[in-house]
Design an enzyme around this catalytic site. Structure first.
Site, PDB file in Angstrom:
ATOM      1  N   SER A 181      47.223  39.600  46.799  1.00 63.28           N
ATOM      2  CA  SER A 181      46.435  40.103  48.153  1.00 63.28           C
ATOM      3  C   SER A 181      46.841  39.593  49.125  1.00 63.28           C
ATOM      4  CB  SER A 181      44.877  40.217  47.761  1.00 63.28           C
ATOM      5  OG  SER A 181      43.751  40.701  48.532  1.00 63.28           O
TER       6      SER A 181
ATOM      7  N   ARG B  67      29.938  41.088  50.866  1.00 62.45           N
ATOM      8  CA  ARG B  67      30.223  40.838  49.403  1.00 62.45           C
ATOM      9  C   ARG B  67      29.599  42.253  48.382  1.00 62.45           C
ATOM     10  NH1 ARG B  67      34.635  38.868  46.160  1.00 62.45           N
ATOM     11  NH2 ARG B  67      33.747  38.055  44.176  1.00 62.45           N
TER      12      ARG B  67
ATOM     13  N   ASP C  66      43.920  50.466  42.845  1.00 59.59           N
ATOM     14  CA  ASP C  66      44.288  49.684  44.368  1.00 59.59           C
ATOM     15  C   ASP C  66      43.874  50.920  45.437  1.00 59.59           C
ATOM     16  OD1 ASP C  66      43.953  48.191  46.116  1.00 59.59           O
ATOM     17  OD2 ASP C  66      45.223  46.564  45.328  1.00 59.59           O
TER      18      ASP C  66
ATOM     19  N   HIS D  64      42.290  46.810  42.588  1.00 55.68           N
ATOM     20  CA  HIS D  64      42.494  45.604  43.232  1.00 55.68           C
ATOM     21  C   HIS D  64      42.612  44.143  42.510  1.00 55.68           C
ATOM     22  CE1 HIS D  64      44.314  43.421  47.033  1.00 55.68           C
ATOM     23  NE2 HIS D  64      42.869  42.946  46.637  1.00 55.68           N
ATOM     24  N   ASP D  65      41.167  44.017  42.319  1.00 59.22           N
ATOM     25  CA  ASP D  65      41.180  42.819  41.508  1.00 59.22           C
ATOM     26  C   ASP D  65      41.852  42.763  40.151  1.00 59.22           C
ATOM     27  OD1 ASP D  65      39.809  41.572  43.240  1.00 59.22           O
ATOM     28  OD2 ASP D  65      37.744  41.380  43.090  1.00 59.22           O
TER      29      ASP D  65
END
Lengths: 369, 369
Positions: B149, B218, B315, B348-349
């Site tokens: 990332s 967040r 992603d 993405h994670d």
């Protein structure tokens, strides 16, 4: 804290004690609408347009209001929704602040604004009020109902609850139920408004207004209404001429940030925050397949002759598989149903801007009716 | 308002007057790091891990700290990053609040917290401080640098600025420049923090803390770190058992909302808001191809023997074409470069959770070095 009603808007009163799906009733409520073209003597050429969350009933210029409407290139003489042939009706959604009764309207029984005293709003209530408007205009069966985005949800509820009310349906970037990604986005938009201290439990006014919360909500909306692909080509990494506007070390620096800011500024004071909360929540609740049917099962209960579902590959909010599901589900129910995926880069909002692709698809379907 | 430094963290001082790319210098600064395995007598088996925005240097359990790390299944004896063979170093990013110097650290020259007095942070500064740490550990050439990332961005700057510092590179869900969709998301996250009155221009403390802004930031992060596809399967439309927690008419109702809330609660008080702003902004600024080269041109100037770029289809923040571009650009520069697109649904994670796919890909690359 105001309603925003375009000039030339007309109104149909709803019957008193109008019952809302989740409980509560409305007295003295109304539905705002506009029309284009002429209803035929046989009353068989009516096309109803149901809108997304924010538009008013002014889809296009007409005698009552010469200003361009939000779907100007689509509705008019010789246009894809051809008003030489069709009598076109656009209704503003119940719960909105653009003329139909909603949280920003006066509660006739108290003389005060409804605010959070408005009953819980469901997509089905929007459908019921639209059906009442259609009947009040003397129309038994619509030639077609066209629904965009949230209006696509309302259309499906409308068709399921009023069998025979339309012969054909065009569902544009709609969905038969809300999925968790879009629920998450909308939940966060509502949280941004509710976290703004000036929202004040819905008791704001023009002087103390939840501007920051609305700005956040709108920016997040615009981000999810368009697509990364479009923005790569449109903005890239281009910077504003004035590097860092206002000397703020965390201020706007890239064109894409300025674009979002401009969109937010245009919206923040032109849409009532409580109405936004109600309409947004109604989409999360929507599930045509509730009561254990599943979305596809709910769709299969709709009886309609012909249907078209259109979507775009770049839509992250109402993803393409949801429009495919609509076409397949309506097909299960016996409709001659077509699914057209378009290659628009503009994401969920493509139907508003990519007329080159949407115009021919909608126009050809209507022409063949 | 605090630094969050895991037990067992070690530190390397940066030289005084450490120069930052956009101006300003740091005195008395340091880089936090941890290690696993043993450096070989030839000093040729070192692997550097550069992290995303929020992780600390505790990638996995080790002698100094037996707690599981943020990449526990990837780093250890017999694991994909096999510490029986490799001497693994993980550094915490400059500008973070997890041990390396950043806005939440004491400014040695004033005795006060830096807050917004910290110099503007660039990805290149993170690269420079990591390079200093590698040199200080007595390593001339790394066997490999692995960046996830934001760490993928830092890795590319590191390789471009320090030719010969590594023989191989694994870039995971990284990018050679920021694109407008991710700039827009990060800009909105920063705006949420800055709009919180308790942010107070960076002058908050534990008693008056921008909790709402951090929660919004967040949640928006978590929404964009995962994928709609994953959430459809994981949450669907499942509701919380207690319909509408707390009786709030706009409160949490769906499981996906509760999931976001839980993620936000864990993060809000465990990451410093000013550090978040600095690190987030550094990603927007990053463009390996600045000075007119273009991202691909910048990549082609990197000299490295072997490279692997990995990404996932789902992603939306660092889209797959950016990892493809990395592999192609490093190939242009002469590297034996491989691109592996993975079918992870986790967005993405995925590199943090989909070890079944990432483990073999990374493990095979390292094993072949």
């Amino acid at each position: 804290m105001t309603e925003f009603i375009p000039p030339g808007t007309r109104f149909i009163p709803l019957p008193d004690a109008f019952a809302m799906k989740r409980g509560g009733t409305l007295d003295g409520a109304r539905v705002a609408y506009e029309t284009w073209g002429e209803l035929s003597p046989e009353r068989d050429n009516a096309v109803l347009i149901l809108t997304g969350l924010s538009p008013d009933a002014h889809a296009a210029s007409n005698e009552g209001n010469g200003d361009a409407g939000w779907w100007e290139p689509m509705v008019g003489p010789g246009k894809p929704i051809d008003t030489n042939r069709w009598f076109v009706i656009c209704v503003n959604s119940l719960g909105s602040c653009k003329g139909s009764t909603g949280p920003a309207s006066i509660n006739a029984s108290t003389g005060e604004l409804y605010r959070l005293g408005f009953p819980e709003l469901s997509i089905e209530d929007c459908a019921d009020s639209a059906a009442h408007a259609v009947r009040a205009l003397g129309i038994g069966t619509l030639a077609c109902v066209i629904g965009n985005s949230m209006g696509g949800m309302v259309s499906l509820a409308f068709l399921l609850r009023y069998p025979g009310i339309a012969r054909a349906h065009v569902n544009i970037s709609g969905a038969a139920c809300a999925l968790p990604f879009s629920i998450a986005i909308r939940s966060l938009q509502r949280e941004a408004i509710r976290l703004d201290p000036k929202w004040n439990g819905g008791n704001y006014d023009d002087a103390s207004y939840p501007e920051s919360g609305m700005r956040m909500a709108r920016k997040l909306g615009v981000i999810t209404y368009r697509s990364a692909l479009e923005w790569d080509g449109r903005f890239g990494r281009v910077r504003l001429e004035s590097d860092r506007v206002g000397g703020d070390p965390f201020g706007l620096e890239f064109e894409v940030e300025s674009y979002l800011e401009a969109h937010a500024r245009r919206f923040v004071r032109r849409f009532d925050p409580n109405c936004y909360l109600y309409l947004s929540r109604s989409m999360d609740w929507f599930d045509l397949g509730e009561a254990g049917l599943g979305a596809r099962g709910g769709l299969s209960r709709i009886r309609i002759e012909r249907a078209l579902a259109i979507g775009v590959h770049t839509d992250i909010l109402f993803p393409l598989q949801q429009q495919q599901e609509i076409a397949e589900g309506l097909g299960d129910g016996g409709a001659n149903a077509q699914f057209i995926p378009l290659e628009s880069p503009q994401g969920h909002d493509a139907f508003l801007v990519d007329i080159a692709r949407f115009g021919p698809a909608v126009g050809a379907f209507l022409a063949a009716l």
